[in-house]
Design an enzyme around this catalytic site. Sequence first.
Site, PDB file in Angstrom:
ATOM      1  N   LYS A   1       0.808  -1.225   0.000  1.00  0.00           N
ATOM      2  CA  LYS A   1       0.000   0.000   0.000  1.00  0.00           C
ATOM      3  C   LYS A   1       0.843   1.278   0.000  1.00  0.00           C
ATOM      4  O   LYS A   1       0.416   2.306  -0.509  1.00  0.00           O
ATOM      5  CB  LYS A   1      -0.947   0.014   1.211  1.00  0.00           C
ATOM      6  CG  LYS A   1      -2.112  -0.958   1.069  1.00  0.00           C
ATOM      7  CD  LYS A   1      -3.072  -0.820   2.230  1.00  0.00           C
ATOM      8  CE  LYS A   1      -4.176  -1.851   2.135  1.00  0.00           C
ATOM      9  NZ  LYS A   1      -5.166  -1.728   3.206  1.00  0.00           N
TER      10      LYS A   1
ATOM     11  N   ASP B   1     -10.054   2.781   2.170  1.00  0.00           N
ATOM     12  CA  ASP B   1     -10.196   2.249   3.536  1.00  0.00           C
ATOM     13  C   ASP B   1     -10.810   3.329   4.434  1.00  0.00           C
ATOM     14  O   ASP B   1     -11.583   3.031   5.344  1.00  0.00           O
ATOM     15  CB  ASP B   1      -8.831   1.838   4.120  1.00  0.00           C
ATOM     16  CG  ASP B   1      -8.366   0.487   3.578  1.00  0.00           C
ATOM     17  OD1 ASP B   1      -9.211  -0.298   3.125  1.00  0.00           O
ATOM     18  OD2 ASP B   1      -7.141   0.238   3.607  1.00  0.00           O
TER      19      ASP B   1
HETATM   20  P1  NAP Z   1      -0.204  -3.826   9.449  1.00  0.00           P
HETATM   21  O1  NAP Z   1       0.119  -2.569   8.739  1.00  0.00           O
HETATM   22  O2  NAP Z   1       0.646  -5.032   9.286  1.00  0.00           O
HETATM   23  O3  NAP Z   1      -0.338  -3.484  11.043  1.00  0.00           O
HETATM   24  C1  NAP Z   1      -0.656  -4.478  11.964  1.00  0.00           C
HETATM   25  C2  NAP Z   1      -0.817  -3.854  13.347  1.00  0.00           C
HETATM   26  O4  NAP Z   1      -1.270  -4.878  14.248  1.00  0.00           O
HETATM   27  C3  NAP Z   1       0.468  -3.303  13.936  1.00  0.00           C
HETATM   28  O5  NAP Z   1       0.163  -2.184  14.712  1.00  0.00           O
HETATM   29  C4  NAP Z   1       0.958  -4.459  14.796  1.00  0.00           C
HETATM   30  O6  NAP Z   1       1.712  -4.052  15.913  1.00  0.00           O
HETATM   31  C5  NAP Z   1      -0.350  -5.008  15.317  1.00  0.00           C
HETATM   32  N1  NAP Z   1      -0.237  -6.426  15.678  1.00  0.00           N
HETATM   33  C6  NAP Z   1       0.055  -7.462  14.854  1.00  0.00           C
HETATM   34  N2  NAP Z   1       0.051  -8.619  15.547  1.00  0.00           N
HETATM   35  C7  NAP Z   1      -0.240  -8.310  16.828  1.00  0.00           C
HETATM   36  C8  NAP Z   1      -0.363  -9.072  18.023  1.00  0.00           C
HETATM   37  N3  NAP Z   1      -0.208 -10.396  18.019  1.00  0.00           N
HETATM   38  N4  NAP Z   1      -0.659  -8.424  19.178  1.00  0.00           N
HETATM   39  C9  NAP Z   1      -0.814  -7.078  19.193  1.00  0.00           C
HETATM   40  N5  NAP Z   1      -0.692  -6.298  18.093  1.00  0.00           N
HETATM   41  C10 NAP Z   1      -0.414  -6.910  16.920  1.00  0.00           C
HETATM   42  O7  NAP Z   1      -1.686  -4.340   9.046  1.00  0.00           O
HETATM   43  P2  NAP Z   1      -2.926  -3.453   8.614  1.00  0.00           P
HETATM   44  O8  NAP Z   1      -2.946  -3.315   7.135  1.00  0.00           O
HETATM   45  O9  NAP Z   1      -2.955  -2.236   9.452  1.00  0.00           O
HETATM   46  O10 NAP Z   1      -4.140  -4.433   8.979  1.00  0.00           O
HETATM   47  C11 NAP Z   1      -4.470  -4.704  10.327  1.00  0.00           C
HETATM   48  C12 NAP Z   1      -5.691  -5.625  10.377  1.00  0.00           C
HETATM   49  O11 NAP Z   1      -6.824  -4.966   9.811  1.00  0.00           O
HETATM   50  C13 NAP Z   1      -5.537  -6.929   9.578  1.00  0.00           C
HETATM   51  O12 NAP Z   1      -6.156  -7.971  10.280  1.00  0.00           O
HETATM   52  C14 NAP Z   1      -6.281  -6.660   8.281  1.00  0.00           C
HETATM   53  O13 NAP Z   1      -6.790  -7.840   7.685  1.00  0.00           O
HETATM   54  C15 NAP Z   1      -7.420  -5.788   8.817  1.00  0.00           C
HETATM   55  N6  NAP Z   1      -7.976  -4.902   7.773  1.00  0.00           N
HETATM   56  C16 NAP Z   1      -9.300  -5.039   7.513  1.00  0.00           C
HETATM   57  C17 NAP Z   1      -9.879  -4.213   6.582  1.00  0.00           C
HETATM   58  C18 NAP Z   1     -11.336  -4.355   6.294  1.00  0.00           C
HETATM   59  O14 NAP Z   1     -11.799  -3.817   5.279  1.00  0.00           O
HETATM   60  N7  NAP Z   1     -12.096  -5.020   7.139  1.00  0.00           N
HETATM   61  C19 NAP Z   1      -9.118  -3.246   5.887  1.00  0.00           C
HETATM   62  C20 NAP Z   1      -7.762  -3.125   6.196  1.00  0.00           C
HETATM   63  C21 NAP Z   1      -7.198  -3.982   7.145  1.00  0.00           C
HETATM   64  P3  NAP Z   1       3.315  -3.822  15.831  1.00  0.00           P
HETATM   65  O15 NAP Z   1       3.501  -2.422  15.339  1.00  0.00           O
HETATM   66  O16 NAP Z   1       3.743  -4.028  17.233  1.00  0.00           O
HETATM   67  O17 NAP Z   1       3.848  -4.868  14.887  1.00  0.00           O
END
Ligand code: NAP
Length: 290
Positions: free
Chosen positions: A65, A101
């Site tokens: 992204k 988003d």
């Molecule tokens: P990302 O950029 O990889 O960020 C992930 C975040 O989650 C980081 O802040 C990370 O913390 C934290 N994290 C990961 N594993 C963790 C754990 N075990 N315990 C606590 N914190 C944890 O991912 P993203 O794109 O932001 O997406 C995040 C989530 O949202 C995903 O599940 C994705 O599928 C979902 N999402 C859904 C939609 C929708 O339309 N429904 C849209 C976008 C994303 P650290 O900084 O400490 O690594």
Amino acid sequence: MKYVGVIGYPLEHSLSPVFQQAALGAAGLEARYEVWETQPERLADVVASLRQRDRLGANVTVPHKEAVIPLIDELDEVAEQAGAVNTIVNREGWLVGYNTDVTGFLAALKQEGGFEVKGTRALVLGAGGAARAVVLALAGSGAAAVTVINRTFPRASRLVDDLRPLAVGTSLHVLPHIYASFAAALMGCRLLINCTPVGMTGSGTEKETPLPAEVIPPGALVFDLVYNPPETRLLAAARKRGARAVGGLSMLVYQGADSFRLWTGLEPPVDVMFRAAKAALKPAGAKGGG
Ligand code: NAP
């Protein structure tokens, strides 16, 4: 025939091809939505191919992204503020990047949650790309205050520092990932959003909640961006506490609906998209991403 697709890696569990193809079919368009699984070293070539006449554009998901930004020609204002692109539109060889988003989250919050953001206090868990979009959406909608808590504190600080100049009228705060922070942040808080993958099928955290369940305020709205499983541990715990619960599928569909509108100029058939996404999620299902 026109083509559009999703660029990301890995993509085996993406739901977008299912509900976008259903939408293209319902609109009577001769267009195919494809899966363009792309490792980082091939990203520039795949993005360049979007300039071809038969390409409408693409969705962009994890981990590309941010990396696509220098590869396209123009950024919409919201995408620029978010520092992330999840939709590219091919305008006669000129590639424009958008971030649906932000708008998809707000549409889901309104349509599914019936929630009015203006003047509210919110807690955001996580500090990745999705959290950035959510904080931007909340600030843009007049939230009074947003607190961000993330496992890695400096990442949350960076997010808040980056977005503070854009969040006029919304105070942004960061707290460390400890019990006392959750309790403090949730005092007077009416909206809690999980922007981490905690609870997601296949993540190894399916049985976990991203914060201690007992701090969830009764009467609050809990929004989990995770959509598989549809009922995460967090959502079940929220209901048990007397809070309202909204899962991530609605955001996924609304962000996709906004992308569809940008590629085609047509009103997206949202009902068709919801039906297709729910049907695809039921059996073995998708894992996450876009
Ligand atoms: P990302 O950029 O990889 O960020 C992930 C975040 O989650 C980081 O802040 C990370 O913390 C934290 N994290 C990961 N594993 C963790 C754990 N075990 N315990 C606590 N914190 C944890 O991912 P993203 O794109 O932001 O997406 C995040 C989530 O949202 C995903 O599940 C994705 O599928 C979902 N999402 C859904 C939609 C929708 O339309 N429904 C849209 C976008 C994303 P650290 O900084 O400490 O690594």
